[in-house]
Write a protein that holds these residues in place. Structure first.
Motif, PDB file in Angstrom:
ATOM      1  N   ARG A 291       0.934  -0.922   0.066  1.00 19.79           N
ATOM      2  CA  ARG A 291      -0.105  -0.076   0.378  1.00 19.79           C
ATOM      3  C   ARG A 291       0.629   1.212   0.089  1.00 19.79           C
ATOM      4  NH1 ARG A 291      -4.809   0.065   4.288  1.00 19.79           N
ATOM      5  NH2 ARG A 291      -5.368   2.304   2.634  1.00 19.79           N
TER       6      ARG A 291
ATOM      7  N   ASP B  53      -0.039   2.968  -2.970  1.00 19.57           N
ATOM      8  CA  ASP B  53      -1.674   3.262  -2.846  1.00 19.57           C
ATOM      9  C   ASP B  53      -1.430   5.093  -3.315  1.00 19.57           C
ATOM     10  OD1 ASP B  53      -3.945   3.831  -2.697  1.00 19.57           O
ATOM     11  OD2 ASP B  53      -4.218   2.091  -0.495  1.00 19.57           O
TER      12      ASP B  53
ATOM     13  N   THR C 101      -6.819  -2.738  -2.970  1.00 22.20           N
ATOM     14  CA  THR C 101      -7.063  -2.619  -1.657  1.00 22.20           C
ATOM     15  C   THR C 101      -6.885  -3.889  -0.931  1.00 22.20           C
ATOM     16  OG1 THR C 101      -7.339  -0.092  -0.785  1.00 22.20           O
ATOM     17  CG2 THR C 101      -7.351  -2.536   0.320  1.00 22.20           C
TER      18      THR C 101
END
Length: 549
Positions: free
Chosen positions: A273, A277, A358
């Motif tokens: 992440r 992300d 995710t």
């Protein structure tokens, strides 16, 4: 005269089961009452000691609490002492000390007093680190520590030592200490990692300084480590004979493996992440401190107990490997299912406020960590021998895995069917078809793969196991002997491969000597029976009696 003797013997034999049942019921009632009285007396003494260590005004203000403490102490303690004096006289009989109820009482009270004492003392020390004075916790810890020492003396004294499962309180105490030490160490390391990762402004805004939180966690780790060290090394829980110790080791290895794998998977998930992300870094890395700490402590506990298992039987080592394989398999299968879920989510058109990346990162982290560990533990490319295929632990593992997979698959199919009918009856409802079924479809796909593989392995192993010629087919050995039979039991279990139960003889002199064991093994060789009695003779040797169902 002979007729009268036979009649009296018949009456005595008929009343033996009734007398045994009455003894068991009497022991249960006595020890339950003794347990309750000891707890009541300890609570009363703790209340009085708290007032002695606290302020003088507390005695005049809390009259109800003082009255309760006095009643519990002045009534509960004498009753507990009187009941123990009465039961202590009965423990002079070997049959009374060999009762399982006596062992369970000692185990329950030792573990209860240990938990209460350590929790109270650690709580008082933690409060002291933060500048607080808690006389109640300190008083509770001191009193319950005394209760634990008293029952430790009972367990170690030759006059009151239990004849069955004597190491059970020690083994459970070591397990409790290990859990407390590991939890405290994880919390302490997590505080340090969090301090290194977070901004100084965030740390200063906290209500409690990180040093205080670190020291409080360190107190719990130290208390747990002391409890574990005392039971594991000083009380020799590490070397305790019997199957229960091996089972505990296997469970600890499985729990440590699960903790380590989940923590490493979480760390990989956070790393993915962070790299790919767009969420705020503080939010993404919020779980990293606990993950790093749990991975470190879980790995240490895992490696250490695997080393301890190296000195145990082959069956125990294989059972530990199967448990680790099951833990890793659950992680890998869950990751595979989540990946399918994420891929289906990317195809859906009704997703709002959700990012399938995710989900994909979570599935990849679980699969990347679980699959290699499963491969190393299960070793699917290795050739399986017929003897290994016939092992009960392996067969139970395979049946449990594909059996649980079948149950999960059935439930998942029902959920998918429900979602399909729901969409058909209300196509304009919340979420499209893919959005409704993607989670159960992902779970079903992972379950189907697990079921198919393990079912095929089970069928192959069943064919291999059919070629094994057993040396003997004894379902269970029941050894009737006096004294300590630990080494005899181990030899019988090793030579015959059958589980062994021990029934203690009232006469301690009736036992099997080491010199008589080869003759006993010769008598057992070639026997085929669901249960076999091995009865020690008073003049040495033993009688072997096969039993039917």
């Amino acid at each position: 005269m002979s007729a009268n003797a036979d009649a009296s013997r018949t009456v005595r034999d008929a009343s033996a089961p009734t007398g045994h049942a009455q003894s068991v019921v009497r022991r249960i009632i006595v020890f339950v009452i003794l347990f309750a009285l000891v707890v009541i007396a300890a609570i009363g003494l703790s209340g009085l000691l708290e007032r002695a260590m606290g302020s003088i005004g507390l005695i005049t203000v809390d009259d109800a609490g003082l009255a309760r403490a006095l009643a519990f102490t002045l009534i509960g303690a004498p009753l507990a002492g009187l009941l123990w004096w009465w039961e202590r006289r009965r423990l002079a009989e070997p049959a009374e000390r060999a009762s399982l109820v006596w062992t369970l009482y000692l185990t329950a009270m030792s573990l209860t007093s240990l938990i209460v004492a350590t929790a109270a003392l650690a709580g008082a020390a933690s409060a002291g680190v933060d500048g607080q004075w808690r006389p109640g916790d300190l008083a509770t810890g001191i009193v319950w520590l005394g209760v634990w020492l008293w029952h430790r003396h009972m367990r170690r004294s030759a006059a009151t030592a239990p004849g069955r499962l004597p190491a059970l309180p020690v083994q459970l105490g070591a397990l409790y200490g290990l859990v407390v030490a590991a939890s405290g160490a994880i919390a302490a390391i997590a505080v340090l990692v969090s301090e290194a990762l977070l901004d100084v402004s965030l740390v200063l805004a906290q209500s409690q300084h990180w040093v205080v939180a670190f020291l409080q966690a360190l107190v719990w780790a130290a208390v747990g480590a002391l409890v574990w060290w005392w039971h594991w090394f000083r009380e020799r829980a590490k070397d305790a004979p019997g199957a229960f110790g091996a089972v505990l080791l296997v469970l600890v290895v499985g729990a440590a493996a699960a903790t380590t794998l989940v923590a490493i998977g979480t760390a990989v998930f956070v790393l993915l992440r962070v790299l790919f992300d767009t969420d705020p870094l503080a939010e993404v890395a919020s779980a990293l401190d606990v993950a790093i700490a749990a991975a470190l402590i879980g790995g240490i506990v895992w490696v250490y107990h695997v080393g301890v298992l190296a000195g145990r039987s082959v069956q125990a080592r294989r059972a530990a490997r199967l448990v680790v394989s099951a833990v890793a398999l659950i992680g890998a299968a869950s990751g595979f299912g989540v990946i399918v879920n994420a891929l289906l989510a990317a195809l859906g058109s009704t997703i709002v406020d959700s990012d399938p990346r995710t989900l994909l990162f979570g599935g990849l982290s679980a699969l990347v960590i679980g699959a290699p560990v499963w491969w190393l533990a299960w070793r699917p490319a290795r050739a399986v021998t017929p003897d290994e295929a016939a092992e009960p632990a392996r067969r139970v593992y395979l049946i449990a895995v594909f059996g649980a997979s079948a149950v999960v698959a059935i439930i998942t199919l029902l959920v998918i069917g429900y979602r399909l009918f729901e969409f058909g009856l209300d196509p304009q409802g919340s979420g499209g078809l893919i959005e409704r079924v993607r989670a159960p479809v992902g779970l079903l796909s992972a379950t189907a793969v697990v079921f198919a593989y393990h079912f095929a392995i089970w069928r192959r192993d069943r064919g291999l196991a059919a070629t094994v010629v057993r040396r003997q087919s004894i379902g269970r050995l029941i050894l009737i002997t006096g004294g300590d039979a630990g080494e005899i039991v181990q030899r019988l279990r090793t030579e015959t491969g059958a589980p062994v139960s021990v029934w203690r003889a009232a006469d301690e002199s009736v036992r099997i000597a080491e010199a008589d064991l080869p003759a006993v093994l010769d008598s057992l060789r070639g026997l085929s029976a669901p249960r076999v009695l091995v009865i020690a003779d008073g003049d040495g040797g033993a009688r072997v009696v096969p039993l039917v169902e």
